[in-house]
Scaffold this active site. Structure first.
Site, PDB file in Angstrom:
ATOM      1  CD  GLU A  91      86.927  58.922   1.937  1.00 17.77           C
ATOM      2  OE1 GLU A  91      87.758  59.777   2.238  1.00 17.77           O
ATOM      3  OE2 GLU A  91      85.972  58.995   2.504  1.00 17.77           O
ATOM      4  CG  PHE A 143      82.376  60.339   0.651  1.00 19.68           C
ATOM      5  CD1 PHE A 143      82.237  61.610   0.303  1.00 19.68           C
ATOM      6  CD2 PHE A 143      82.044  59.605   1.781  1.00 19.68           C
ATOM      7  CE1 PHE A 143      81.203  62.324   0.843  1.00 19.68           C
ATOM      8  CE2 PHE A 143      81.257  60.271   2.534  1.00 19.68           C
ATOM      9  CZ  PHE A 143      80.772  61.782   1.786  1.00 19.68           C
TER      10      PHE A 143
END
Lengths: 145, 307
Positions: B49, B74
């Site tokens: 991410e 996330f």
């Protein structure tokens, strides 16, 4: 915890069971860079290398392979093993040198859903929740009845 | 919300070639339609991410309009520095879609559900925070993001949310919506919890408590005109959110009250507890656990009014 064992002089070893998809994450490689510098020979990664992650084949999403070579070039011992072969796994575990200064990565090649005909190789089971019937069928196929 | 999000992005991408979708290895098949129409405008950035947010920033700097899509748990926390510096500091038009902000993923435990997303974003300069209440508002917020020139977070639920708006919602970024008027108490809420709040208002009605309901789909920038109106009319205002109390909707209102020396009204804050769930619950069970389902909200409000 591996660093703590080194600091405290404890003899235990730390085993990390992880997945190949998880190796997408930058933090994995931050740990991989740090461990050899700190001579964490007491640290063992076992990568459940089934080739799949949530939305597809690992190699189609992030360039992971050759995974064993990546660990080697980062200063780790690395071994490849059939993750379904307990004898091979035990041999590898026994062969890891206890007093090594190098951390160790074991790339365990596995098949997702192995032994269950309707799950094996079908990545939809990454998300799908088995019904009670599915569980019964799977257990029967695996000889767990 | 998830499906309407992908449908709407496909729709607006037809007329806006700047739109690019980045996914963090989720949304299997969900974006198949988009990928089929725009194969060179969808990128699966993997379970990485921090890099995905930086990629989005680079695309935005190059004139594209990236939409980043993954679990809210996330796409904010793993990459907070990239959200802060790459996106917010440079004030780039990156839209971060947070799937499952709140208790949507309570069944998957504390790795996957998140009730802190609004707090951690509220303090970031330039960030706009939007929590749509239903599918129609998801689509409206996605469309409005194209006219917005800065970072935006859109918090969405997974699926099966009750429909709030019968037609096209009168959606304008930063402007709160009066859902229903009332006389005894004003309930302010945000996002998918609006449906529970509307039900709570009905339960209160049966107890002869007339509740006004206001939906703040935009948490930041906040609609101060609406806040002033609410606090000038009601002696008791209740904030209800599927989010932790520190730094959320209620926290924002409390700060606003202090800054504006509002002393004539009481604020009752209802939200999730300041602890992690250590067992897996469905979204409904988790709402019950935290006391933010309709009947429990109504009970707390009635108690607060001493009726």
């Amino acid at each position: 915890m591996a660093l703590a064992a080194k600091i405290s002089g404890n003899k235990y070893r730390s085993f990390v069971l992880m997945s190949d998809g998880e190796c997408n994450e930058g933090t994995v490689w931050e740990a991989v860079l740090l461990a050899p510098v700190q001579k964490l020979g007491n640290l063992i990664f076992i990568v459940d290398n089934n080739g799949w992650q949530a939305t597809g084949r690992c190699d189609d999403i992030m360039h992971l392979n050759p995974l064993a070579d990546k660990f080697k070039t980062f200063g780790w011992n690395s071994f490849e093993v059939d993750g379904h072969n307990f004898e091979e796994l035990l041999n590898i575990f026994h062969s890891i040198p206890v007093d090594s200064e190098k951390p160790t990565a074991i790339i365990a090649h596995t098949v997702k859903g192995k032994g269950v005909s309707f799950m094996e190789g079908d990545n939809n089971w990454h998300y799908r929740i088995p019904t009670a019937d599915d569980v019964t069928r799977a257990k029967a196929e695996l000889g767990l009845e | 919300m998830r499906d309407s999000c992908s449908r709407e992005l496909t729709c607006i991408a037809r007329s806006d070639p700047r739109i690019i979708i980045l996914s963090g290895d989720i949304g299997n098949h969900m974006f198949d339609g988009f990928k089929a129409e725009f194969p060179d405008r969808f990128y699966n950035c993997g379970v990485a991410e921090a890099n995905m947010i930086s990629v989005a920033a680079g695309l935005a700097l190059s004139g594209y309009r990236p939409f980043v899509y993954t679990f809210a748990a996330f796409d904010l926390t793993r990459c907070y520095e990239q959200v802060r510096i790459d996106v917010c500091f440079q004030n780039l038009p990156v839209v971060i879609i947070g799937l499952g902000g709140g208790l949507t993923y309570a069944p998957l435990g504390p790795t996957h559900y998140i009730c802190e997303d609004i707090s951690i974003l509220r303090c970031l300069p330039n960030m706009t925070i939007v929590c749509p209440a239903d599918q129609a508002e998801v689509m409206a917020s996605l469309r409005s993001s194209l006219d917005h020139h800065g970072p935006m977070y859109i918090r969405i639920n997974k699926k099966n949310e009750p429909c709030i708006y019968t037609g096209e919602p009168d959606f304008s970024l930063g402007r709160a919506q009066l859902i229903q008027d009332g006389n005894d108490v004003c309930i302010i809420t945000t996002g998918v919890l609006l449906s529970e709040v509307i039900r709570a208002a009905r339960i209160l009605e049966e107890r002869n408590i007339s509740a006004c309901v206001v939906h703040f789909h935009t948490i930041k920038p906040v609609d101060e005109i609406m806040l002033r109106e609410v606090f000038s009319r009601f002696s008791v205002v209740v904030s209800v959110e599927e989010h932790t109390l520190p730094g959320g909707l209620g926290g924002m209102i409390a700060e606003w009250m202090i800054d504006n020396r509002i002393k004539s009204s009481d604020l009752i804050r209802i939200g999730t507890g300041d602890y992690f769930l250590t067992h897996c619950l469905s979204q409904k069970e988790a709402r019950d656990h935290f006391g933010i389902s309709a009947d429990l909200i109504a009970g707390k409000i009635a108690d607060g009014l001493n009726k």
